[in-house]
Design an enzyme around this catalytic site. Structure first.
Site, short mmCIF file in Angstrom:
data_model
loop_
_atom_site.label_atom_id
_atom_site.label_comp_id
_atom_site.label_asym_id
_atom_site.label_seq_id
_atom_site.Cartn_x
_atom_site.Cartn_y
_atom_site.Cartn_z
N THR A 152 64.87 -40.33 -49.58
CA THR A 152 64.27 -40.86 -48.19
C THR A 152 64.61 -39.92 -47.12
O THR A 152 63.93 -39.78 -46.16
CB THR A 152 64.33 -42.47 -47.80
OG1 THR A 152 66.14 -42.54 -47.78
CG2 THR A 152 64.13 -43.26 -48.93
N ASP A 161 62.07 -50.06 -40.57
CA ASP A 161 61.59 -49.23 -41.67
C ASP A 161 60.87 -50.28 -42.86
O ASP A 161 59.71 -50.00 -43.17
CB ASP A 161 62.46 -48.30 -42.39
CG ASP A 161 63.64 -48.86 -42.96
OD1 ASP A 161 64.06 -49.85 -42.42
OD2 ASP A 161 64.26 -48.35 -44.14
N LEU A 179 62.23 -42.61 -42.93
CA LEU A 179 61.57 -43.64 -43.39
C LEU A 179 61.87 -44.03 -44.70
O LEU A 179 61.23 -43.49 -45.49
CB LEU A 179 59.98 -43.15 -43.09
CG LEU A 179 59.59 -42.64 -41.65
CD1 LEU A 179 58.16 -42.67 -41.57
CD2 LEU A 179 60.20 -43.68 -40.67
N HIS A 180 62.75 -44.80 -44.81
CA HIS A 180 63.23 -45.30 -46.19
C HIS A 180 62.34 -46.04 -47.07
O HIS A 180 61.78 -45.86 -48.10
CB HIS A 180 64.47 -46.04 -46.19
CG HIS A 180 65.69 -45.07 -45.09
ND1 HIS A 180 66.31 -44.20 -45.95
CD2 HIS A 180 66.26 -45.44 -44.03
CE1 HIS A 180 67.18 -43.89 -44.86
NE2 HIS A 180 67.35 -44.82 -43.87
N ASP A 181 62.03 -47.32 -46.22
CA ASP A 181 61.48 -48.26 -47.21
C ASP A 181 59.93 -48.12 -47.45
O ASP A 181 59.55 -48.51 -48.66
CB ASP A 181 61.76 -49.84 -46.42
CG ASP A 181 62.99 -50.09 -46.22
OD1 ASP A 181 63.94 -49.87 -47.38
OD2 ASP A 181 63.39 -50.99 -45.34
#
Ligand code: BDR
Ligand code: CA
Length: 313
Positions: free
Chosen positions: A196, A15, A242-244
């Site tokens: 997130t 990510d 999709l964290h980042d």
């Protein structure tokens, strides 16, 4: 004119790779001064290699990549190969990059860039353990006024942790660093798992990126599909958070998110709560807010933005 001058500190990481790609696909709004890497999802040798590979894949060999901390401030390194694969970018065939790694240590690069930046300041986007940023905070406090803001992915308050019942990976990997960053006094925006986990990609999203984009987008599309067992069935088949890239999406489209200003501290001692981000939602501590905690994310909006931008690469 670009509205954000940023340094992206990261541990790529599947990510993280999407955060890098979204940044490089958005030069009208974001000037990427450099990428700094830290040990996290995989060891430092791989995070810096992966960052250079991703710059090349996205056609930006001009971005300086600096390697930073090899291990957390005081603890043994922890990695997350079960989520990102042995290479850190499972699913992508990683070519050995030819663009060089910069000689300067990431912490010196961040410090020098801040020192030279003047009033305009630099935004620090942090998508991995906060070791590099904490070292800047402790080694060079005089440059901190030039940190315009810190936008970080890490922590959890309401939805439960992903490495312990109460802790998220980036904070748990180096809780002492996170504690120092949360206490640094600069404006902080936090994309925790609370936010997130509202941004879930599924098989349709990967297919859309493949059909819209060129060769680069088609290679990156695999990152929109889940890998490994980290999620433990939390998100439904074929879906992955999709964290980042949320951090970069917020710089581009802040109206896709809602946030609340709150006091936050990091647990560095608890036997069962190490690395927990303790959020004072109701002001019971009497402490002033030190962070904006993102509470709501328009998942479809973030996915649309990500796909539209990465398809340009
Ligand atoms: C965070 O941990 C890493 O595995 C991801 O890259 C993200 O930064 C999510 O907990
Ligand atoms: Ca990361």
């Amino acid at each position: 004119m670009t509205s954000h001058r940023i340094i992206l500190d990261c541990d790529p990481g599947r990510d993280d790779a999407l955060a890098i790609a979204l940044t490089l696909a958005s030069p009208e709004e974001i000037e990427l001064i450099g990428i700094t890497t830290v040990a996290g999802n995989v060891p430092l040798e791989l995070t810096q290699r992966n960052a250079r590979f991703l710059c090349e894949l996205c056609g930006h060999v001009d971005v300086p990549v600096h390697a930073g901390a090899r291990r957390p401030l005081t603890r043994a390194p922890v990695t997350a190969e079960e989520v990102h694969g042995r290479s850190g970018l499972e699913g992508l065939e990683v070519d050995e990059p030819s663009m060089p790694l910069q000689d300067q240590h990431a912490v010196d690069f961040i410090t020098e860039t801040l020192r030279a930046s003047g009033e305009e300041g630099v935004t620090l986007v942090a998508c991995g353990p906060l070791t590099n940023i904490a070292m800047v905070v402790s080694d060079a406090p005089k440059v901190l006024p030039n940190v315009r803001q810190i936008v970080l992915m890490g922590g959890v308050s309401r939805v439960g942790g992903n490495v312990t019942p109460v802790a998220e990976f980036n904070i748990h990997a180096d809780p002492e660093a996170a504690a120092a960053v949360f206490a640094c006094g600069r404006p902080i925006t936090v994309f925790s798992l609370d936010a997130t986990y509202q941004v879930l990609s599924g098989p349709d999203h990967a297919g859309r990126l493949e059909s819209l984009g060129g060769a680069t987008a088609q290679r990156l599309a695999c990152l929109l599909r889940p890998f490994g067992g980290g999620a433990k069935g939390r998100f439904g088949p074929g879906h992955t958070p999709l964290h980042d890239p949320c951090t970069v999406a917020w710089l581009l489209r802040p109206h896709l998110f809602e946030a609340q200003s709150v006091p936050v501290v990091v647990e560095t001692e608890g036997a069962h709560t190490l690395g927990a981000t303790v959020v004072d939602w109701w002001g019971v501590t009497g402490e002033p807010p030190n962070a904006q905690w993102v509470t709501k994310a328009d998942g479809d909006g973030v996915l649309d933005l990500l796909i539209e931008r990465i398809a340009r690469l």
